[in-house]
Design a protein around this motif. Structure first.
Motif, PDB file in Angstrom:
ATOM      1  N   ASN A 142     120.247  -4.512  19.752  1.00  0.00           N
ATOM      2  CA  ASN A 142     119.716  -5.797  19.363  1.00  0.00           C
ATOM      3  C   ASN A 142     118.191  -5.668  19.336  1.00  0.00           C
ATOM      4  OD1 ASN A 142     118.633  -8.387  19.460  1.00  0.00           O
ATOM      5  ND2 ASN A 142     120.520  -9.186  20.351  1.00  0.00           N
ATOM      6  N   GLU A 143     117.609  -5.693  18.116  1.00  0.00           N
ATOM      7  CA  GLU A 143     116.176  -5.412  17.999  1.00  0.00           C
ATOM      8  C   GLU A 143     115.308  -6.479  18.678  1.00  0.00           C
ATOM      9  OE1 GLU A 143     114.512  -2.746  17.026  1.00  0.00           O
ATOM     10  OE2 GLU A 143     116.252  -1.596  16.381  1.00  0.00           O
ATOM     11  N   SER A 144     115.833  -7.687  18.810  1.00  0.00           N
ATOM     12  CA  SER A 144     114.994  -8.695  19.463  1.00  0.00           C
ATOM     13  C   SER A 144     114.913  -8.414  20.968  1.00  0.00           C
ATOM     14  CB  SER A 144     115.514 -10.108  19.179  1.00  0.00           C
ATOM     15  OG  SER A 144     116.778 -10.282  19.763  1.00  0.00           O
ATOM     16  N   ILE A 145     116.005  -7.873  21.530  1.00  0.00           N
ATOM     17  CA  ILE A 145     115.958  -7.471  22.941  1.00  0.00           C
ATOM     18  C   ILE A 145     114.987  -6.310  23.102  1.00  0.00           C
ATOM     19  CG2 ILE A 145     117.306  -6.316  24.749  1.00  0.00           C
ATOM     20  CD1 ILE A 145     119.640  -8.114  24.047  1.00  0.00           C
ATOM     21  N   ARG A 146     115.061  -5.379  22.159  1.00  0.00           N
ATOM     22  CA  ARG A 146     114.170  -4.224  22.221  1.00  0.00           C
ATOM     23  C   ARG A 146     112.701  -4.652  22.128  1.00  0.00           C
ATOM     24  NH1 ARG A 146     111.682  -0.258  20.023  1.00  0.00           N
ATOM     25  NH2 ARG A 146     112.088   1.781  20.910  1.00  0.00           N
ATOM     26  N   THR A 147     112.443  -5.586  21.225  1.00  0.00           N
ATOM     27  CA  THR A 147     111.072  -6.073  21.057  1.00  0.00           C
ATOM     28  C   THR A 147     110.571  -6.717  22.340  1.00  0.00           C
ATOM     29  OG1 THR A 147     111.481  -6.436  18.711  1.00  0.00           O
ATOM     30  CG2 THR A 147     109.621  -7.617  19.678  1.00  0.00           C
ATOM     31  N   LEU A 148     111.449  -7.522  22.970  1.00  0.00           N
ATOM     32  CA  LEU A 148     111.055  -8.195  24.202  1.00  0.00           C
ATOM     33  C   LEU A 148     110.728  -7.182  25.301  1.00  0.00           C
ATOM     34  CD1 LEU A 148     112.162 -11.394  25.716  1.00  0.00           C
ATOM     35  CD2 LEU A 148     112.615  -9.407  27.148  1.00  0.00           C
ATOM     36  N   PHE A 203     119.061   2.645  31.838  1.00  0.00           N
ATOM     37  CA  PHE A 203     120.013   1.709  31.257  1.00  0.00           C
ATOM     38  C   PHE A 203     120.168   2.001  29.767  1.00  0.00           C
ATOM     39  CE2 PHE A 203     118.035  -0.402  34.870  1.00  0.00           C
ATOM     40  CZ  PHE A 203     119.130  -0.901  35.551  1.00  0.00           C
ATOM     41  N   ARG A 204     121.404   2.094  29.299  1.00  0.00           N
ATOM     42  CA  ARG A 204     121.626   2.242  27.858  1.00  0.00           C
ATOM     43  C   ARG A 204     121.185   0.958  27.183  1.00  0.00           C
ATOM     44  NH1 ARG A 204     126.187   5.433  25.501  1.00  0.00           N
ATOM     45  NH2 ARG A 204     126.468   3.729  24.037  1.00  0.00           N
ATOM     46  N   VAL A 205     120.240   1.075  26.242  1.00  0.00           N
ATOM     47  CA  VAL A 205     119.655  -0.122  25.647  1.00  0.00           C
ATOM     48  C   VAL A 205     120.700  -0.948  24.894  1.00  0.00           C
ATOM     49  CG1 VAL A 205     117.850  -0.988  24.124  1.00  0.00           C
ATOM     50  CG2 VAL A 205     117.433   1.024  25.521  1.00  0.00           C
ATOM     51  N   ASP A 206     121.683  -0.268  24.276  1.00  0.00           N
ATOM     52  CA  ASP A 206     122.684  -1.039  23.530  1.00  0.00           C
ATOM     53  C   ASP A 206     123.646  -1.785  24.440  1.00  0.00           C
ATOM     54  OD1 ASP A 206     123.681   1.439  24.332  1.00  0.00           O
ATOM     55  OD2 ASP A 206     125.154   1.520  22.722  1.00  0.00           O
ATOM     56  N   ARG A 207     123.567  -1.545  25.749  1.00  0.00           N
ATOM     57  CA  ARG A 207     124.447  -2.291  26.661  1.00  0.00           C
ATOM     58  C   ARG A 207     123.709  -3.411  27.383  1.00  0.00           C
ATOM     59  NH1 ARG A 207     127.047   3.079  28.656  1.00  0.00           N
ATOM     60  NH2 ARG A 207     128.254   3.558  26.787  1.00  0.00           N
ATOM     61  N   VAL A 208     122.433  -3.591  27.020  1.00  0.00           N
ATOM     62  CA  VAL A 208     121.702  -4.744  27.543  1.00  0.00           C
ATOM     63  C   VAL A 208     122.098  -5.923  26.669  1.00  0.00           C
ATOM     64  CG1 VAL A 208     119.442  -5.765  27.967  1.00  0.00           C
ATOM     65  CG2 VAL A 208     119.787  -3.306  28.317  1.00  0.00           C
ATOM     66  N   LEU A 209     122.812  -6.900  27.261  1.00  0.00           N
ATOM     67  CA  LEU A 209     123.371  -7.975  26.458  1.00  0.00           C
ATOM     68  C   LEU A 209     122.388  -9.123  26.282  1.00  0.00           C
ATOM     69  CD1 LEU A 209     126.909  -8.056  28.120  1.00  0.00           C
ATOM     70  CD2 LEU A 209     126.152  -6.713  26.160  1.00  0.00           C
ATOM     71  N   ASP A 210     121.468  -9.268  27.240  1.00  0.00           N
ATOM     72  CA  ASP A 210     120.514 -10.359  27.161  1.00  0.00           C
ATOM     73  C   ASP A 210     119.299  -9.976  27.993  1.00  0.00           C
ATOM     74  OD1 ASP A 210     119.620 -12.872  26.366  1.00  0.00           O
ATOM     75  OD2 ASP A 210     120.244 -13.782  28.263  1.00  0.00           O
ATOM     76  N   ALA A 211     118.124 -10.462  27.621  1.00  0.00           N
ATOM     77  CA  ALA A 211     116.918 -10.142  28.378  1.00  0.00           C
ATOM     78  C   ALA A 211     115.922 -11.286  28.285  1.00  0.00           C
ATOM     79  CB  ALA A 211     116.275  -8.864  27.847  1.00  0.00           C
ATOM     80  N   THR A 212     115.319 -11.628  29.429  1.00  0.00           N
ATOM     81  CA  THR A 212     114.245 -12.621  29.442  1.00  0.00           C
ATOM     82  C   THR A 212     113.152 -12.131  30.387  1.00  0.00           C
ATOM     83  OG1 THR A 212     115.503 -13.781  31.145  1.00  0.00           O
ATOM     84  CG2 THR A 212     115.555 -14.731  28.942  1.00  0.00           C
ATOM     85  N   ILE A 213     111.904 -12.495  30.086  1.00  0.00           N
ATOM     86  CA  ILE A 213     110.781 -12.113  30.954  1.00  0.00           C
ATOM     87  C   ILE A 213     110.907 -12.902  32.255  1.00  0.00           C
ATOM     88  CG2 ILE A 213     108.260 -12.105  31.194  1.00  0.00           C
ATOM     89  CD1 ILE A 213     109.137 -10.278  28.967  1.00  0.00           C
ATOM     90  N   SER A 214     110.753 -12.220  33.401  1.00  0.00           N
ATOM     91  CA  SER A 214     110.962 -12.936  34.659  1.00  0.00           C
ATOM     92  C   SER A 214     109.717 -12.973  35.543  1.00  0.00           C
ATOM     93  CB  SER A 214     112.119 -12.301  35.436  1.00  0.00           C
ATOM     94  OG  SER A 214     111.801 -10.970  35.755  1.00  0.00           O
ATOM     95  N   GLY A 215     108.626 -12.337  35.122  1.00  0.00           N
ATOM     96  CA  GLY A 215     107.414 -12.392  35.945  1.00  0.00           C
ATOM     97  C   GLY A 215     106.653 -11.096  35.850  1.00  0.00           C
ATOM     98  N   PRO A 216     105.622 -10.937  36.649  1.00  0.00           N
ATOM     99  CA  PRO A 216     104.838  -9.703  36.581  1.00  0.00           C
ATOM    100  C   PRO A 216     105.596  -8.532  37.182  1.00  0.00           C
ATOM    101  CG  PRO A 216     104.022 -11.111  38.333  1.00  0.00           C
ATOM    102  CD  PRO A 216     105.092 -11.895  37.638  1.00  0.00           C
ATOM    103  N   ARG A 217     105.281  -7.341  36.683  1.00  0.00           N
ATOM    104  CA  ARG A 217     105.943  -6.148  37.203  1.00  0.00           C
ATOM    105  C   ARG A 217     105.298  -5.746  38.515  1.00  0.00           C
ATOM    106  NH1 ARG A 217     105.551  -1.279  33.300  1.00  0.00           N
ATOM    107  NH2 ARG A 217     103.752  -0.603  34.483  1.00  0.00           N
ATOM    108  N   VAL A 218     106.125  -5.373  39.458  1.00  0.00           N
ATOM    109  CA  VAL A 218     105.614  -4.870  40.722  1.00  0.00           C
ATOM    110  C   VAL A 218     105.236  -3.411  40.493  1.00  0.00           C
ATOM    111  CG1 VAL A 218     106.218  -4.442  43.134  1.00  0.00           C
ATOM    112  CG2 VAL A 218     107.156  -6.425  41.934  1.00  0.00           C
TER     113      VAL A 218
END
Lengths: 307, 313
Positions: A142-148, A203-218
């Motif tokens: 899912n290219e939008s997940i990849r972009t995110l 993580f296999r990128v094609d198995r990421v079903l959904d993604a949202t930004i959750s905060g700054p990276r530690v």
């Protein structure tokens, strides 16, 4: 563009492309020009020196191209014959067509206007290259997940994902701190710190079903000390469907009817692969997994006979 | 070596600039770099013509003018030589740049970059600001692309060694029609000239070198050919009814046509194309799935389970 920038043909090709590029970039810095054409500055000087000797028959100053590059900035005049860019080669057209196909699919839903423009380019390029819609790209990512995720990596953000673990067949929610994309064979992986397992995972990128930004990276130090369990060594006997089996178990060398050995970190993976081979292979060891397979298969068989 | 390059460039300029066909005699007399005996010049010219054609430059032959003699003439047509995409906008240049950037580090990277240089030579500034920030990327390590794409475009045959289902290496010769990706794999489709039917081949199952046919325009590609359709119609499309445990078998659920809640289980309908692959998929999910229909899928699963029990019991 040929691989070796020094062969006569690839130099000729480059010189022909240099003329229109210079015509539209008068006064360009010689070093930048060299970078744009992926050659060293000294190679570029050699190219320009050769080009300087070319022109229309007659070859007097009136007919020769008028190049100047002593100052470190390049200008060209009297080069009308070659001033228009050359037609695309087939490879170039194909590269752009496949790229555009992917761009169309990567654009957000609400940018129909841009999708239409890109589609128009695809139509024009296809006609130009004599390839009416002969090539298609169908990303299973899912290219939008990849972009995110790409943006999260560059902005150092953490991401909340829903991930399908294939071997345990579960969808889990995880907060991850993504570091980079990696490619292995046909698949793309995301290397990230995963809070759920308190360690680095891919993580296999094609198995990421959904993604949202959750905060700054530690900021985390990548520790090489992995807590991976010992691998399971297994052996197989293969009876048929050799190519399917070799690809499924990722066996490099396999003769027909032969014994094969391999290692795996997941007993679930091994169990599923043997089951899905539908009788084309026999797991000869380890014994526990072998018994587990027998029990699963005979339990299922009973259910089918009952129902 | 510079002499040869100069000669090729000068020849290109002369043939592009001329309005009428130039005879060999005129070329040797006027284009810089043709020296030596008549035979040497002749050979040089033949090689130069081949070299320019290899660079994708079409040389027209013609112009038998009886007023002079019967000698053939040569020229390069400017509309074939140069890129003509019509009017192109900054937004279009930006989209094309993204398309080229998608190849970074992958198979057609250098072709994409040289294409981009030609586009930039049109002197139009890229309007990147009007495009949302996306970063599509193609991850294809295969290097057979160039030869395959050339064969499709020039309608030349391809011969290659292919890994069969039984791990034999077979030599196949096809008229290539199209390439496509599906589930991360690249496929080539075309008419198998020995089997006389349309076949698809996975690029990572090719072994060794691919050979391209010497002659161009040896076949026609059916105008209605759709590779994605041919990838998915190995057999007729059937629909299975399957019980799936709640929260399980996501691979199968992703293609479900309908889902009915049965409590601990869901009853789903899924399409399938290939019986053997469907049996594999059912078995992969172990006791989380149970086939209700069709009968032949159910029987195949039962037969496979019996074999697995025999082998492992």
């Amino acid at each position: 563009m040929a691989k070796n920038p020094q062969t006569p043909l690839s130099r000729t090709s480059r010189l022909l492309d240099l003329v229109p590029y210079l015509t539209s970039h008068q006064g360009i810095d010689l070093n930048i020009l060299a970078q744009d054409f992926s050659v060293s500055s000294s190679q570029m000087v050699a190219d320009l020196t050769t080009l300087w000797m070319c022109g229309l028959p007659g070859y007097t100053p009136l007919e020769l191209m008028d190049l100047s590059f002593d100052s470190g900035y390049v200008t060209i005049h009297n080069a009308d014959t070659l001033a228009r860019p050359r037609n695309l080669t087939i490879e170039e057209a194909i590269a752009l067509l496949l790229g555009l196909d992917l761009v169309v699919q990567s654009l957000p839903q609400d940018r129909e206007d841009l999708k239409e423009i890109a589609q128009g380019l695809i139509d024009r390029l296809s006609r130009l290259a004599n390839l009416p819609s002969r090539i298609r790209i169908e990303p299973n990512i899912n290219e939008s997940i990849r972009t995110l995720i790409t943006s999260a990596i560059s902005k150092k953000q953490a991401v909340k994902i829903q991930y399908h673990s294939l071997y345990s067949d579960e969808v889990t929610k995880r907060n991850i701190h993504p570091l980079e994309f990696r490619v292995d064979g046909a698949h793309e992986y995301l290397w990230a710190y995963c809070e759920k397992v308190a360690g680095f995972r891919s993580f296999r990128v094609d198995r990421v079903l959904d993604a949202t930004i959750s905060g700054p990276r530690v900021e985390l130090i990548q520790s090489s000390a992995s807590k991976a369990a010992d691998p399971i060594t297994y052996s197989l006997e293969v009876f048929s469907r050799f190519r399917d089996v070799a690809e499924r178990f990722a066996l490099d060398e396999m003769g027909k009817g032969s014994q094969s050995r391999g290692t795996s970190y997941s007993s679930q993976w091994l169990l599923r692969c043997v089951m899905a081979s539908a009788g084309a292979v026999k797991l000869t060891s380890p014994q526990e997994i072998r018994s587990h397979i027998a029990a699963t298969a005979s339990g299922l068989l009973d259910r089918y006979k009952a129902g | 070596m510079s002499r040869k390059i100069e000669r090729l460039i000068n020849l290109t300029i002369a043939l592009l600039a001329t309005k009428r066909f130039l005879t060999k005699k005129e070329i040797f007399a006027s284009v810089d770099g043709y020296e030596g005996s008549a035979e040497t010049k002749e050979r040089m010219f033949e090689r130069d013509k081949d070299d320019l054609r290899n660079l994708g430059i079409d040389i027209d032959v013609g112009g038998f003018d009886p007023a002079f003699d019967d000698e053939a003439g040569y020229r390069i047509k400017s509309d074939k030589y140069s890129l003509d995409l019509g009017d192109i906008s900054g937004v279009e240049i930006a989209l094309l740049s993204l398309a080229a950037e998608a190849w970074r580090g992958a198979a057609l990277d250098s072709a994409a970059q040289s294409a981009l240089l030609k586009l930039k030579s049109m002197g139009i500034d890229s309007d990147l600001d009007s495009i949302p920030s996306i970063s599509p990327a193609i991850r294809t390590p295969h290097t057979d692309f160039e030869i395959i794409s050339r064969a499709i475009s020039q309608r030349r045959t391809l011969s290659f060694s292919y890994l069969s289902k039984q791990l034999d290496i077979q030599t196949r010769t096809i008229a290539p029609y199209a390439i496509a990706t599906q589930q991360s794999f690249w496929y080539l489709a075309g008419m198998d000239l020995d089997k006389e039917s349309i076949r698809t081949f996975r690029l990572d199952r090719f072994q060794g070198e691919i050979t391209i046919g010497k002659e161009a325009n040896t076949f026609e590609i059916p105008t209605d050919f759709d590779i994605l359709k041919s990838l998915n119609t190995d057999a007729s499309n059937e629909i299975a009814t399957i019980d799936i445990r709640k929260g399980k078998a996501h691979l199968m659920r992703s293609s479900a046509l309908s889902v009915t809640d049965l409590g601990e289980w869901d009853r789903v309908t899924v399409p399938f194309f290939d019986l053997a692959k469907m049996v594999d998929l059912v078995l992969w999910h172990g006791d989380d799935v149970f086939v209700i229909s069709p009968e032949h899928l159910r029987n195949s699963v039962i037969a496979a389970l019996a074999t697995i029990v025999d082998l492992h019991g």
